[in-house]
Each structure stands twice: as structure tokens, then as C-alpha cells.
Design a protein around this motif. Structure first.
Motif, PDB file in Angstrom:
ATOM      1  N   LEU A 199       0.798  -1.229   0.000  1.00 61.94           N
ATOM      2  CA  LEU A 199       0.000   0.000   0.000  1.00 61.94           C
ATOM      3  C   LEU A 199       0.832   1.281   0.000  1.00 61.94           C
ATOM      4  N   ASP A 200       2.128   1.179   0.345  1.00 60.04           N
ATOM      5  CA  ASP A 200       2.933   2.406   0.456  1.00 60.04           C
ATOM      6  C   ASP A 200       3.039   3.161  -0.859  1.00 60.04           C
ATOM      7  N   GLU A 201       3.304   2.403  -1.918  1.00 61.98           N
ATOM      8  CA  GLU A 201       3.437   3.025  -3.232  1.00 61.98           C
ATOM      9  C   GLU A 201       2.113   3.632  -3.676  1.00 61.98           C
ATOM     10  N   LEU A 202       1.031   2.910  -3.350  1.00 58.22           N
ATOM     11  CA  LEU A 202      -0.307   3.382  -3.686  1.00 58.22           C
ATOM     12  C   LEU A 202      -0.597   4.690  -2.949  1.00 58.22           C
ATOM     13  N   LYS A 203      -0.283   4.708  -1.661  1.00 58.35           N
ATOM     14  CA  LYS A 203      -0.529   5.914  -0.852  1.00 58.35           C
ATOM     15  C   LYS A 203       0.251   7.102  -1.393  1.00 58.35           C
ATOM     16  N   ALA A 204       1.488   6.847  -1.791  1.00 53.68           N
ATOM     17  CA  ALA A 204       2.319   7.934  -2.313  1.00 53.68           C
ATOM     18  C   ALA A 204       1.691   8.510  -3.584  1.00 53.68           C
ATOM     19  N   PHE A 205       1.121   7.641  -4.390  1.00 56.31           N
ATOM     20  CA  PHE A 205       0.496   8.077  -5.643  1.00 56.31           C
ATOM     21  C   PHE A 205      -0.746   8.919  -5.377  1.00 56.31           C
ATOM     22  N   LEU A 206      -1.481   8.590  -4.309  1.00 54.16           N
ATOM     23  CA  LEU A 206      -2.762   9.238  -4.033  1.00 54.16           C
ATOM     24  C   LEU A 206      -2.613  10.634  -3.439  1.00 54.16           C
ATOM     25  N   LYS A 207      -1.487  10.862  -2.792  1.00 57.84           N
ATOM     26  CA  LYS A 207      -1.310  12.066  -1.982  1.00 57.84           C
ATOM     27  C   LYS A 207      -1.565  13.366  -2.747  1.00 57.84           C
ATOM     28  N   GLY A 208      -2.477  14.158  -2.203  1.00 54.83           N
ATOM     29  CA  GLY A 208      -2.725  15.480  -2.750  1.00 54.83           C
ATOM     30  C   GLY A 208      -3.574  15.500  -4.008  1.00 54.83           C
ATOM     31  N   LYS A 209      -4.153  14.375  -4.371  1.00 53.92           N
ATOM     32  CA  LYS A 209      -4.914  14.295  -5.623  1.00 53.92           C
ATOM     33  C   LYS A 209      -6.322  13.756  -5.386  1.00 53.92           C
ATOM     34  N   ILE A 210      -7.191  13.964  -6.382  1.00 61.23           N
ATOM     35  CA  ILE A 210      -8.505  13.306  -6.381  1.00 61.23           C
ATOM     36  C   ILE A 210      -8.398  12.103  -7.302  1.00 61.23           C
ATOM     37  N   THR A 211      -8.563  10.922  -6.726  1.00 55.70           N
ATOM     38  CA  THR A 211      -8.324   9.687  -7.479  1.00 55.70           C
ATOM     39  C   THR A 211      -9.552   8.805  -7.507  1.00 55.70           C
ATOM     40  N   ALA A 212      -9.927   8.344  -8.683  1.00 55.27           N
ATOM     41  CA  ALA A 212     -11.011   7.373  -8.791  1.00 55.27           C
ATOM     42  C   ALA A 212     -10.422   5.981  -8.905  1.00 55.27           C
ATOM     43  N   PHE A 213     -11.049   5.019  -8.216  1.00 56.88           N
ATOM     44  CA  PHE A 213     -10.693   3.606  -8.344  1.00 56.88           C
ATOM     45  C   PHE A 213     -11.641   3.008  -9.364  1.00 56.88           C
ATOM     46  N   ALA A 214     -11.100   2.443 -10.426  1.00 53.95           N
ATOM     47  CA  ALA A 214     -11.964   1.906 -11.464  1.00 53.95           C
ATOM     48  C   ALA A 214     -11.510   0.505 -11.839  1.00 53.95           C
ATOM     49  N   GLY A 215     -12.463  -0.340 -12.218  1.00 54.81           N
ATOM     50  CA  GLY A 215     -12.124  -1.706 -12.615  1.00 54.81           C
ATOM     51  C   GLY A 215     -13.345  -2.604 -12.539  1.00 54.81           C
ATOM     52  N   PRO A 216     -13.187  -3.868 -12.904  1.00 56.00           N
ATOM     53  CA  PRO A 216     -14.335  -4.776 -12.898  1.00 56.00           C
ATOM     54  C   PRO A 216     -14.834  -5.061 -11.489  1.00 56.00           C
TER      55      PRO A 216
END
Ligand SMILES: Nc1nc2c(ncn2[C@@H]2O[C@H](COP(=O)(O)OP(=O)(O)OP(=O)(O)O)[C@@H](O)[C@H]2O)c(=O)[nH]1
Ligand SMILES: [Mg+2]
Ligand SMILES: [Zn+2]
Length: 293
Positions: A148-165
Motif C-alpha cells: 500500500l505504500d506506493e499506492l498511498k504515495a500516488f494518491l497524496k494530494g490528488k482526487i483519485t477514482a478507483f476503477a475496474g471490474p
């Protein structure tokens, strides 16, 4: 009037979080319906309170972006979630989703979840295809909170949608990233080997002042008919390096002579699975045009 952001919309009601954290149940002004504007999760709005818990949306601020699937406004980026197993990855759907993301010019991260179920080196295979195409690819285990660390770093300060099946673990990831809301998660149907569409509505939550996540319902199809045949090539990121090097400037890279894309597929610089999806999508778009004309 007070400013807020729509965090959820159900049956004509919009839940607006104000800057002080208050949650207000709102209806939209009749004017929006007349103008054919549907408020979306992610919209920044001005509301007028009717009482302590209810209000009316008076104004929607101009959108920075608008995704069709999932229907959310103002996202900066997308985490494209697929599972390494249960359900198996559909490369067609993955590439369709990436085409949508590229068409909106959004940043994206490919997250391959359920790393605990990966027995046959699926991750390495998918990782190499998509990193070579220019994407960031990570693996996670939402249940054990791994990766999750890499994921958290990517999310920081942004509005992110999770998309997928459906069933890949979007809501599970969402839950493992924050404690504020607990999204319902579902099981994979043994019969059909897919998720059961547990999440029904997009929902946005604020993790900190600048970081927002949007969980969305899973989907199994994605329409491409709105894309111009000639534009599709740009939405396959790795093609961009070679566009303009074909003999014909109008080349669509199907079977034209001296096509730089086809040459690079043959030399192994472009993944053949991706190229074949390009051909399928192009066909679908052209076919659709012939039928609607
Ligand atoms: N083994 C394993 N199971 C997981 C993992 N993440 C989620 N799951 C399980 O996968 C199932 C589906 O998870 P959800 O989070 O509901 O999936 P979703 O993507 O939100 O599905 P929809 O809401 O239907 O779009 C649940 O039974 C989860 O417990 C993981 O990393 N490993
Ligand atoms: Mg869900
Ligand atoms: Zn070409």
C-alpha cells in the motif's frame, strides 16, 4: 451560500460535504434538469441550507474533468484495479479502460490486487507488458494491507477514482487506505467467477485536506464508439513514439505499406496483445460508424 463537494448521489439526492466536514442532503435546483446538467460525485458546488441537515444545490463549479465510466467529476487521476486471480484479468477490458483514461488525459496507476492468489507469475507478465508501454504497475493485497505504500504515495494530494471490474477488490483497497467509512465488500460468485456488483454508487471520501478517493461500481463493458478512428492510436501510449514514421500520414496501422507501428510490433518493441486490441477496437469503432450512418 456555502461551498462543498458532492460525495455521493442516490436517487435524486446528493450528499454534499461542506468545508467544515458537515454532510448535507441536497436536491438539485430544477434549473439543472432543464439545462440537462446532472450533478456528479466530485462536483464542487454552492448550496443553500434549508435546515440543519438538508439543502439545495444552487450552483455547480466548472468541471476540471469528467469521466463517463465511472461517472465522476474533477478527478485528477485513476487507479485502474484488476485482480491477479478471481476474477482473471481481461486484457480487453484493461486496455479499454486505459483508452478512456488516455482520452481524458488523466494520470494513472495500474494496481494488480490479490497478490496472495498469484501462483503462476501473472504479475511479472502483466508488469512487463504495461511498464514497457509506459505505465506504473504495482501489486497489492488489500486484505493483508501489503503493497500500500506506493499506492498511498500516488494518491497524496490528488482526487483519485478507483476503477475496474466487479470483485477485484476496489472497496477492499478503499477500506484498507482509510478508517473514515467502511465500504461494503462482496464475495466472488462461484458460479460465474465474477464479482456481484456490491458497490452500487460512486462514493468520495476525503483522506486529508488535499487527498480524495472515489470508490466506484465495477463494470464489465466499456463503450469506445465516441472515439474518432484516427485518434485511437494516440490512446495507446507506446504508439506515440512511432506515429509520424509511417509511409502514409493517414496510416491507421492495419495493413498499410511501410507502417512503423507494425514494424515495431514485429521487432517486439510494441506488445502484440496490445496491438491486437488496438485492431479490435479500431474495427469496432469503424463498424459502429458504418451501422449508424
Ligand atoms: N485473496 C484476496 N481477496 C481479496 C483481496 N482484496 C479483496 N478481496 C476479496 O475480493 C472480494 C471482492 O472485493 P470487493 O472489495 O467487494 O471488490 P470490488 O472491486 O469493490 O467489487 P464491486 O463493488 O462489485 O465493483 C471480497 O470477498 C474481498 O474480501 C486480496 O488482496 N486478496
Ligand atoms: Mg466495491
Ligand atoms: Zn502505420
Amino acid at each position: 451560500m456555502q461551498e462543498g463537494i458532492i460525495v455521493k448521489g442516490i436517487g435524486g439526492f446528493y450528499y454534499v460535504e461542506l468545508q467544515n466536514g458537515e454532510l448535507i442532503e441536497c436536491k438539485a435546483r430544477g434549473k439543472f434538469r432543464k439545462d440537462n446538467i446532472t450533478p456528479l460525485v466530485g462536483d464542487r458546488v454552492y448550496i443553500e441550507k434549508i435546515n440543519n441537515s438538508q439543502g439545495l444545490i444552487k450552483e455547480i463549479k466548472e468541471r476540471k474533468s469528467q469521466l463517463i465510466r465511472p461517472p465522476v467529476a474533477n478527478v485528477d487521476q485513476v487507479v485502474v484495479v484488476f485482480a491477479l486471480k478471481d476474477p482473471d484479468i481481461s486484457f480487453t477490458l484493461l486496455d479499454r479502460l486505459l483508452v478512456h483514461v488516455e482520452e481524458k488525459d488523466l494520470d494513472c496507476l495500474i494496481c494488480l490486487n490479490k497478490s496472495d492468489l498469484d501462483e503462476d507469475g501473472k504479475f511479472e507478465k502483466v508488469y512487463s507488458i504495461y511498464t514497457e508501454a509506459g505505465y506504473k504497475v504495482i501489486k497489492t493485497n488489500a486484505l493483508k494491507k501489503e503493497g500500500l505504500d506506493e499506492l498511498k504515495a500516488f494518491l497524496k494530494g490528488k482526487i483519485t477514482a478507483f476503477a475496474g471490474p466487479s470483485g477485484v477488490g476496489k472497496s477492499s483497497l478503499f477500506n484498507s487506505l482509510q478508517d473514515k467509512v467502511k465500504m461494503e465488500t462482496g464475495v466472488i460468485s462461484e458460479k460465474i467467477g465474477r464479482g456481484k456488483h456490491t458497490t452500487r454508487h460512486a462514493q468520495l471520501i476525503r483522506i486529508d485536506d488535499e487527498t480524495y478517493l472515489v470508490d466506484t461500481p465495477g463494470f464489465s463493458t466499456l463503450d469506445l464508439s465516441f472515439i474518432e478512428p484516427n485518434d485511437l492510436q494516440y490512446y495507446f501510449k507506446e504508439f506515440r513514439n512511432f506515429i509520424g514514421q509511417c509511409k502514409f500520414s493517414s496510416c491507421l496501422h492495419v495493413k498499410e505499406k511501410d507502417c512503423a507501428i507494425i514494424e515495431n510490433v514485429e521487432e517486439g518493441n510494441i506488445c502484440r496483445i496490445r496491438y491486437n486490441n488496438y485492431l479490435d477496437f479500431l474495427n469496432e469503432i469503424l463498424e459502429n460508424r458504418r451501422n449508424t450512418r
